[in-house]
Design a protein around this motif. Structure first.
Motif, PDB file in Angstrom:
ATOM      1  N   VAL A 153      31.682  30.432  41.030  1.00  0.00           N
ATOM      2  CA  VAL A 153      31.629  31.657  40.226  1.00  0.00           C
ATOM      3  C   VAL A 153      32.934  32.420  40.422  1.00  0.00           C
ATOM      4  O   VAL A 153      33.389  32.598  41.545  1.00  0.00           O
ATOM      5  CB  VAL A 153      30.434  32.538  40.653  1.00  0.00           C
ATOM      6  N   ALA A 154      33.539  32.836  39.334  1.00  0.00           N
ATOM      7  CA  ALA A 154      34.806  33.577  39.420  1.00  0.00           C
ATOM      8  C   ALA A 154      34.735  34.826  38.550  1.00  0.00           C
ATOM      9  O   ALA A 154      34.037  34.846  37.533  1.00  0.00           O
ATOM     10  CB  ALA A 154      35.966  32.691  38.967  1.00  0.00           C
ATOM     11  N   GLN A 155      35.447  35.841  38.994  1.00  0.00           N
ATOM     12  CA  GLN A 155      35.491  37.099  38.243  1.00  0.00           C
ATOM     13  C   GLN A 155      36.771  37.140  37.416  1.00  0.00           C
ATOM     14  O   GLN A 155      37.819  36.703  37.878  1.00  0.00           O
ATOM     15  CB  GLN A 155      35.507  38.283  39.217  1.00  0.00           C
ATOM     16  N   VAL A 156      36.658  37.705  36.232  1.00  0.00           N
ATOM     17  CA  VAL A 156      37.847  37.936  35.398  1.00  0.00           C
ATOM     18  C   VAL A 156      38.472  39.248  35.856  1.00  0.00           C
ATOM     19  O   VAL A 156      37.827  40.295  35.832  1.00  0.00           O
ATOM     20  CB  VAL A 156      37.448  38.018  33.911  1.00  0.00           C
ATOM     21  N   ILE A 157      39.739  39.191  36.301  1.00  0.00           N
ATOM     22  CA  ILE A 157      40.363  40.417  36.816  1.00  0.00           C
ATOM     23  C   ILE A 157      41.458  40.934  35.887  1.00  0.00           C
ATOM     24  O   ILE A 157      41.850  42.091  35.991  1.00  0.00           O
ATOM     25  CB  ILE A 157      40.926  40.229  38.245  1.00  0.00           C
ATOM     26  N   ALA A 158      41.955  40.136  34.988  1.00  0.00           N
ATOM     27  CA  ALA A 158      42.992  40.617  34.072  1.00  0.00           C
ATOM     28  C   ALA A 158      43.089  39.684  32.873  1.00  0.00           C
ATOM     29  O   ALA A 158      42.479  38.611  32.856  1.00  0.00           O
ATOM     30  CB  ALA A 158      44.342  40.694  34.780  1.00  0.00           C
ATOM     31  N   THR A 159      43.843  40.142  31.882  1.00  0.00           N
ATOM     32  CA  THR A 159      44.065  39.318  30.690  1.00  0.00           C
ATOM     33  C   THR A 159      45.550  38.955  30.618  1.00  0.00           C
ATOM     34  O   THR A 159      46.334  39.358  31.475  1.00  0.00           O
ATOM     35  CB  THR A 159      43.680  40.091  29.425  1.00  0.00           C
ATOM     36  N   TRP A 207      55.265  33.732  40.701  1.00  0.00           N
ATOM     37  CA  TRP A 207      55.799  34.999  41.220  1.00  0.00           C
ATOM     38  C   TRP A 207      55.171  36.189  40.491  1.00  0.00           C
ATOM     39  O   TRP A 207      54.687  37.109  41.126  1.00  0.00           O
ATOM     40  CB  TRP A 207      57.321  35.047  41.036  1.00  0.00           C
ATOM     41  N   VAL A 208      55.185  36.113  39.168  1.00  0.00           N
ATOM     42  CA  VAL A 208      54.669  37.252  38.398  1.00  0.00           C
ATOM     43  C   VAL A 208      53.172  37.408  38.623  1.00  0.00           C
ATOM     44  O   VAL A 208      52.665  38.519  38.808  1.00  0.00           O
ATOM     45  CB  VAL A 208      55.002  37.081  36.897  1.00  0.00           C
ATOM     46  N   THR A 209      52.462  36.290  38.627  1.00  0.00           N
ATOM     47  CA  THR A 209      51.009  36.367  38.844  1.00  0.00           C
ATOM     48  C   THR A 209      50.695  36.895  40.234  1.00  0.00           C
ATOM     49  O   THR A 209      49.770  37.701  40.398  1.00  0.00           O
ATOM     50  CB  THR A 209      50.370  34.972  38.651  1.00  0.00           C
ATOM     51  N   SER A 210      51.473  36.468  41.223  1.00  0.00           N
ATOM     52  CA  SER A 210      51.240  36.955  42.584  1.00  0.00           C
ATOM     53  C   SER A 210      51.513  38.449  42.680  1.00  0.00           C
ATOM     54  O   SER A 210      50.883  39.149  43.472  1.00  0.00           O
ATOM     55  CB  SER A 210      52.147  36.220  43.570  1.00  0.00           C
ATOM     56  N   LEU A 211      52.446  38.924  41.867  1.00  0.00           N
ATOM     57  CA  LEU A 211      52.752  40.356  41.856  1.00  0.00           C
ATOM     58  C   LEU A 211      51.615  41.149  41.209  1.00  0.00           C
ATOM     59  O   LEU A 211      51.253  42.232  41.667  1.00  0.00           O
ATOM     60  CB  LEU A 211      54.060  40.577  41.074  1.00  0.00           C
ATOM     61  N   VAL A 212      51.055  40.585  40.163  1.00  0.00           N
ATOM     62  CA  VAL A 212      50.038  41.303  39.387  1.00  0.00           C
ATOM     63  C   VAL A 212      48.664  41.206  40.045  1.00  0.00           C
ATOM     64  O   VAL A 212      47.892  42.168  40.029  1.00  0.00           O
ATOM     65  CB  VAL A 212      50.001  40.730  37.938  1.00  0.00           C
ATOM     66  N   THR A 213      48.363  40.058  40.640  1.00  0.00           N
ATOM     67  CA  THR A 213      47.001  39.796  41.119  1.00  0.00           C
ATOM     68  C   THR A 213      46.464  40.850  42.097  1.00  0.00           C
ATOM     69  O   THR A 213      45.328  41.316  41.912  1.00  0.00           O
ATOM     70  CB  THR A 213      46.920  38.392  41.756  1.00  0.00           C
ATOM     71  N   PRO A 214      47.222  41.270  43.138  1.00  0.00           N
ATOM     72  CA  PRO A 214      46.634  42.259  44.049  1.00  0.00           C
ATOM     73  C   PRO A 214      46.241  43.560  43.357  1.00  0.00           C
ATOM     74  O   PRO A 214      45.165  44.112  43.630  1.00  0.00           O
ATOM     75  CB  PRO A 214      47.744  42.506  45.078  1.00  0.00           C
ATOM     76  N   PHE A 215      47.092  44.026  42.450  1.00  0.00           N
ATOM     77  CA  PHE A 215      46.767  45.263  41.734  1.00  0.00           C
ATOM     78  C   PHE A 215      45.548  45.063  40.838  1.00  0.00           C
ATOM     79  O   PHE A 215      44.658  45.905  40.782  1.00  0.00           O
ATOM     80  CB  PHE A 215      47.970  45.700  40.884  1.00  0.00           C
ATOM     81  N   ALA A 216      45.546  43.950  40.137  1.00  0.00           N
ATOM     82  CA  ALA A 216      44.428  43.676  39.226  1.00  0.00           C
ATOM     83  C   ALA A 216      43.125  43.512  40.006  1.00  0.00           C
ATOM     84  O   ALA A 216      42.070  43.987  39.583  1.00  0.00           O
ATOM     85  CB  ALA A 216      44.720  42.417  38.417  1.00  0.00           C
TER      86      ALA A 216
END
Lengths: 174, 402
Positions: free
Chosen positions: B127-133, B48-57
């Motif tokens: 290949v993946a991009q780092v979008i947040a920590t 839930w928390v990751t899904s909330l953060v991922t679009p913004f990140a």
């Protein structure tokens, strides 16, 4: 509705916030917290969710609200780490409770008080996190790096002061 | 009732703390399962928390990288010619390095086949991009923009061209969590490159890499390369992990030493990573073709040496090292002013990137090719040396570098 005598600091200076602000400020703090260290790993020193917890706790002056706000923000932070859920939740709910309890007794609008509050609560959270990880989770090799935590507390305090001034605009007197 | 209303605040605090303590105990008590590090409820909360953060990140990353990319592309154009020349030089150098290694690779394959050893090669990667920590320095974890929809699974190895960076922890539908190698809960099986000692490298609470399960050994020196051993069943063998930085006694765990390792990859500034999605026991298609080509060139080179043909011009720089190299480099690598090398006709050029010893000018019983093959020898019996083939007349230019 509760009857108010307006004879205590709590009743004189108890604020509420718009629901959108209550939701968006902690969310924004968490978002910035996970994105800023990507720009520079040194920014990982800051703890914006902690600043949000302290702000809402001392402004609302309700220990129950402070506890719950701290717990929710901490749990959300934990969900983004690989730590067990509850490490930050426990530390921040204690900070929220303490912030609200102190807010009832002292003038938290004063600049020097805010400096002391932010510095003190940042150090308190560092000690709490260390105790939880070292003794509750039993992680070996954990040491409290005092200098590191001192710098973290100073950085949090420096960032909290302008943030508090900005967030003060969203306060509503109850 | 009055008790509860009087101590309401403290009771709420105690209740919340108690609930979280119980939750912590339940999570810690669970038997660790690499593929499912969390229980269902905990995983749901993280989702839930990751899904909330991922679009913004993801949006912030897209905007940020767009701005940075536009500027860096413009700046990169200034140096593109110089960079192109540098890359050409590097390609030439790598051709020579490759030629030196072909013989070892072929020998390694023969030995592996004899021992029925099954090597693991990287069969597929994403290949993946780092979008947040993770947002805290107590948990060294990153959020990647690829998830289960891209074929990612927990425990997959994550690398960069510099070396190993970590492995996947939780994988969500559209994102995943990368646990860095220097996190205190992370680790990898490694081997020290020169001493061939096997060990386990782990992260520390301060974000360093440390080997703590080796006893004092004078052979281990700072600067030694640390590679993955493949023993952990996560990372393929032979990937660079780092370099030994310092060795000191570990006072808390005697008689073991504390070997600090400097990571090969910059773990604090990761932008793009490679998730290894598939391991296979055979070389990948392109690598197999390259190896076949190299083997063919090697055979051609050997045949050319037996026939006494002159060495091709491209081999000149390697002659100083006793190697015969030839390849597709269009121009001689020698500096201007050197003696001109007479290139052989194209149809006669062996064209192999394979090292072979230079025929001796005055062969003796130690010269390569003089001793008869082992199958022809009888234990205890003397043998007459095989007369070596007459050395082909070398062009003057090939002797000049020596």
């Amino acid at each position: 509705m509760a009857t108010r005598s307006y004879t205590s600091r709590r009743e004189l200076e108890q604020y509420s916030f718009h629901p959108a602000m209550t939701l968006l400020v902690p969310l924004g703090a968490i978002l910035l917290q996970v994105m800023l260290p990507k720009l520079s790993w040194r920014l990982g020193l800051l703890d914006l969710p902690l600043i949000a917890t302290i702000f809402f706790a001392v402004a609302r002056r309700s220990p129950v609200a402070g506890t719950l706000t701290g717990a929710l923000i901490g749990l959300a932070q934990d969900a983004l780490t690989n730590q067990p859920i509850g490490v930050n939740g426990m530390a921040k709910c204690v900070v929220g409770y303490a912030g609200a309890s102190i807010g009832v007794r002292v003038d938290v609008e004063n600049l020097s008080t805010r400096v002391l509050l932010n510095f003190g609560f940042s150090m308190m959270q560092s000690v709490l996190l260390f105790l939880i990880q070292r003794y509750l989770l039993g992680i070996p090799g954990m040491h409290l790096l005092w200098l590191h935590e001192l710098i973290r507390a100073l950085a949090n305090t420096a960032v909290a002061l302008p943030l508090f001034l900005m967030l003060d605009r969203g306060k509503r007197m109850i | 009732m009055e008790f509860f209303s009087r101590y309401k605040n403290a009771l709420v605090l105690i209740a919340v703390l108690l609930a979280q303590t119980i939750a912590l105990a339940v999570q810690v008590r669970r038997a660790p399962d690499a593929a499912e590090p969390d229980s269902h409820q905990v995983r749901l909360l993280r989702l839930w928390v990751t899904s909330l953060v991922t679009p913004f990140a993801r949006t912030a990353h897209f905007v940020g990288s767009g701005v940075r990319g536009g500027f860096s592309n413009y700046v990169a154009l200034w140096h593109v010619r110089q960079q192109n020349q540098e890359l050409r030089d590097r390609l030439a150098a790598m051709r020579m390095e490759q030629a030196e290694q072909v013989e070892d690779v072929m020998q390694g394959h023969r030995l592996q086949a004899m021992l029925h050893f099954r090597e693991q090669y990287v069969g597929g990667s994403v290949v993946a991009q780092v979008i947040a920590t993770s947002g805290t320095d107590q948990s060294r974890m990153l959020l990647l923009d690829k998830g289960a929809d891209a074929g990612l699974k927990p425990e997959m190895a994550v690398v960069t061209p510099d070396g190993v960076v970590g492995k996947l922890r939780d994988v969500f539908p559209h994102s995943s969590q990368l646990l860095l190698l220097n996190d205190q809960s992370s680790g990898a099986g490694v081997i020290l490159a020169s001493t061939r000692l096997r060990a386990i490298v782990k992260g520390t609470p301060t974000g360093r890499l440390q080997i703590g399960n080796l006893t004092a050994d004078s052979r281990i020196q700072p600067g030694e390369k640390v590679l993955t051993s493949g023993g952990d069943q996560v990372f393929p063998r032979g990937l660079p992990v780092g370099t030994v930085e310092s060795i000191s006694p570990d006072p808390e765990h005697q008689p073991y030493t504390s070997i600090r390792v400097r990571p090969a990859a910059n773990l604090s500034q990761l932008e793009e990573v490679l998730v290894i999605t598939e391991l296979q026991s055979e070389l990948p298609g392109q690598a197999q073709e390259d190896l076949k080509e190299a083997e063919a060139k090697h055979l051609a080179d050997v045949a050319a040496a037996k026939a006494g043909q002159p060495l091709p011009s491209q081999a000149a720089p390697a002659l100083g090292r006793g190697l015969d190299l030839s390849g597709g480099v269009p121009e001689p690598l020698g500096a201007a002013g050197e003696t001109k090398v007479q290139a052989p006709p194209p149809e006669k050029a062996p064209g192999g990137l394979v090292p072979k010893p230079i025929p001796a000018l005055r062969p003796d019983r130690y010269s390569p090719g003089v001793t008869p093959p082992a199958v022809d020898l009888t234990p205890g019996a003397s043998h007459a040396p095989v007369s070596p083939p007459a050395p082909a007349r070398q062009p003057e230019s090939q002797e000049a570098p020596r």
